[in-house]
Design a protein around this motif. Structure first.
Motif, PDB file in Angstrom:
ATOM      1  N   THR A  72       1.846 -44.689  -4.473  1.00 54.84           N
ATOM      2  CA  THR A  72       1.423 -44.906  -5.852  1.00 54.84           C
ATOM      3  C   THR A  72       2.635 -45.229  -6.723  1.00 54.84           C
ATOM      4  N   ALA A  73       2.536 -46.297  -7.482  1.00 56.64           N
ATOM      5  CA  ALA A  73       3.563 -46.663  -8.460  1.00 56.64           C
ATOM      6  C   ALA A  73       3.132 -46.097  -9.806  1.00 56.64           C
ATOM      7  N   LYS A 130      -1.363 -48.124  -4.822  1.00 60.89           N
ATOM      8  CA  LYS A 130      -2.082 -47.810  -6.055  1.00 60.89           C
ATOM      9  C   LYS A 130      -1.126 -47.899  -7.239  1.00 60.89           C
ATOM     10  N   PHE A 131      -1.706 -48.183  -8.386  1.00 57.73           N
ATOM     11  CA  PHE A 131      -0.959 -48.233  -9.639  1.00 57.73           C
ATOM     12  C   PHE A 131      -1.530 -47.174 -10.571  1.00 57.73           C
ATOM     13  N   PHE A 132      -0.645 -46.364 -11.176  1.00 50.90           N
ATOM     14  CA  PHE A 132      -1.089 -45.284 -12.055  1.00 50.90           C
ATOM     15  C   PHE A 132      -0.361 -45.404 -13.389  1.00 50.90           C
ATOM     16  N   LEU A 166       4.181 -35.693  -7.689  1.00 53.07           N
ATOM     17  CA  LEU A 166       4.239 -34.618  -6.699  1.00 53.07           C
ATOM     18  C   LEU A 166       3.141 -34.681  -5.644  1.00 53.07           C
ATOM     19  N   LYS A 167       2.152 -35.517  -5.835  1.00 52.39           N
ATOM     20  CA  LYS A 167       1.029 -35.600  -4.898  1.00 52.39           C
ATOM     21  C   LYS A 167       1.403 -36.190  -3.541  1.00 52.39           C
ATOM     22  N   ASN A 168       2.454 -37.002  -3.501  1.00 54.08           N
ATOM     23  CA  ASN A 168       2.815 -37.670  -2.255  1.00 54.08           C
ATOM     24  C   ASN A 168       4.291 -38.053  -2.294  1.00 54.08           C
ATOM     25  N   LYS A 169       5.003 -37.840  -1.188  1.00 53.14           N
ATOM     26  CA  LYS A 169       6.429 -38.188  -1.141  1.00 53.14           C
ATOM     27  C   LYS A 169       6.674 -39.687  -1.286  1.00 53.14           C
ATOM     28  N   LYS A 170       5.654 -40.473  -1.038  1.00 54.91           N
ATOM     29  CA  LYS A 170       5.785 -41.937  -1.161  1.00 54.91           C
ATOM     30  C   LYS A 170       5.292 -42.456  -2.508  1.00 54.91           C
ATOM     31  N   ASN A 171       5.163 -41.564  -3.494  1.00 51.14           N
ATOM     32  CA  ASN A 171       4.868 -41.996  -4.864  1.00 51.14           C
ATOM     33  C   ASN A 171       6.187 -42.235  -5.567  1.00 51.14           C
ATOM     34  N   ILE A 172       6.203 -43.140  -6.524  1.00 54.48           N
ATOM     35  CA  ILE A 172       7.452 -43.501  -7.198  1.00 54.48           C
ATOM     36  C   ILE A 172       7.205 -43.769  -8.679  1.00 54.48           C
ATOM     37  N   ILE A 173       8.171 -43.358  -9.485  1.00 52.58           N
ATOM     38  CA  ILE A 173       8.152 -43.674 -10.912  1.00 52.58           C
ATOM     39  C   ILE A 173       8.752 -45.069 -11.076  1.00 52.58           C
ATOM     40  N   LEU A 174       8.084 -45.925 -11.819  1.00 52.68           N
ATOM     41  CA  LEU A 174       8.610 -47.259 -12.079  1.00 52.68           C
ATOM     42  C   LEU A 174       9.481 -47.237 -13.327  1.00 52.68           C
ATOM     43  N   GLY A 175      10.661 -47.804 -13.224  1.00 53.64           N
ATOM     44  CA  GLY A 175      11.484 -48.064 -14.401  1.00 53.64           C
ATOM     45  C   GLY A 175      11.326 -49.549 -14.678  1.00 53.64           C
TER      46      GLY A 175
END
Length: 149
Positions: free
Chosen positions: A44-45, A6-8, A21-30
């Motif tokens: 989720t990206a 998913k993309f957010f 914080l919703k999922n350990k496999k979520n990541i902030i994109l730089g």
């Protein structure tokens, strides 16, 4: 290459943090330059590009650099040159190429604590501090020594 389910597109830091914080496999994109070198799947990206975090500003007694500021901006910014001479240009100019440096962000590099970073030693030498969402302000050295951040 990395992938995500998913993309957010965050509209606030609070929203981005909540999604992270919703999922350990979520990541902030730089800039995603270094993510592209790996082969990892993320849930989720989270994109911060709408949050106006690309800046270099002179404050009363410090210079503030936003997390989404790219290396090329550090390399060419007149305010940084006025205060620090050629230190940023010298440290960053030989990193791959201009296109790559235009994509690599300060926040991703610092937060990831890359041991190969050419930027982190410059920031350490300048006595930089890091402002974390919900984490306060820390010296860069303290931040780098923290294992749970």
């Amino acid at each position: 290459m990395f992938s995500f389910s998913k993309f957010f597109l965050a509209s606030s830091l609070e929203e981005a943090y909540s999604e992270l914080l919703k999922n350990k496999k979520n990541i902030i994109l730089g800039g995603t330059s270094y993510l592209r070198m790996g082969n990892t799947s993320w849930n989720t990206a989270i994109d911060l590009s709408n949050l106006n975090l690309n800046y270099i500003l002179e404050k009363e007694d410090f210079i503030s650099i936003g997390a989404m500021t790219n290396f090329r901006s550090l390399e060419t910014n007149s305010l940084l040159k006025d205060y620090f001479g050629e230190i940023f240009n010298t440290a960053l100019k030989d990193i791959i190429g201009v296109q790559f440096r235009t994509n690599v962000t300060v926040g991703a590099t610092v937060f990831s604590k890359y041991g190969f970073s050419d930027l982190i030693p410059v920031l350490l030498a300048l006595g930089s501090k890091v402002k974390l969402f919900n984490g306060g302000i820390l010296t860069l050295e303290s931040f780098l020594n923290e294992s749970d951040i």
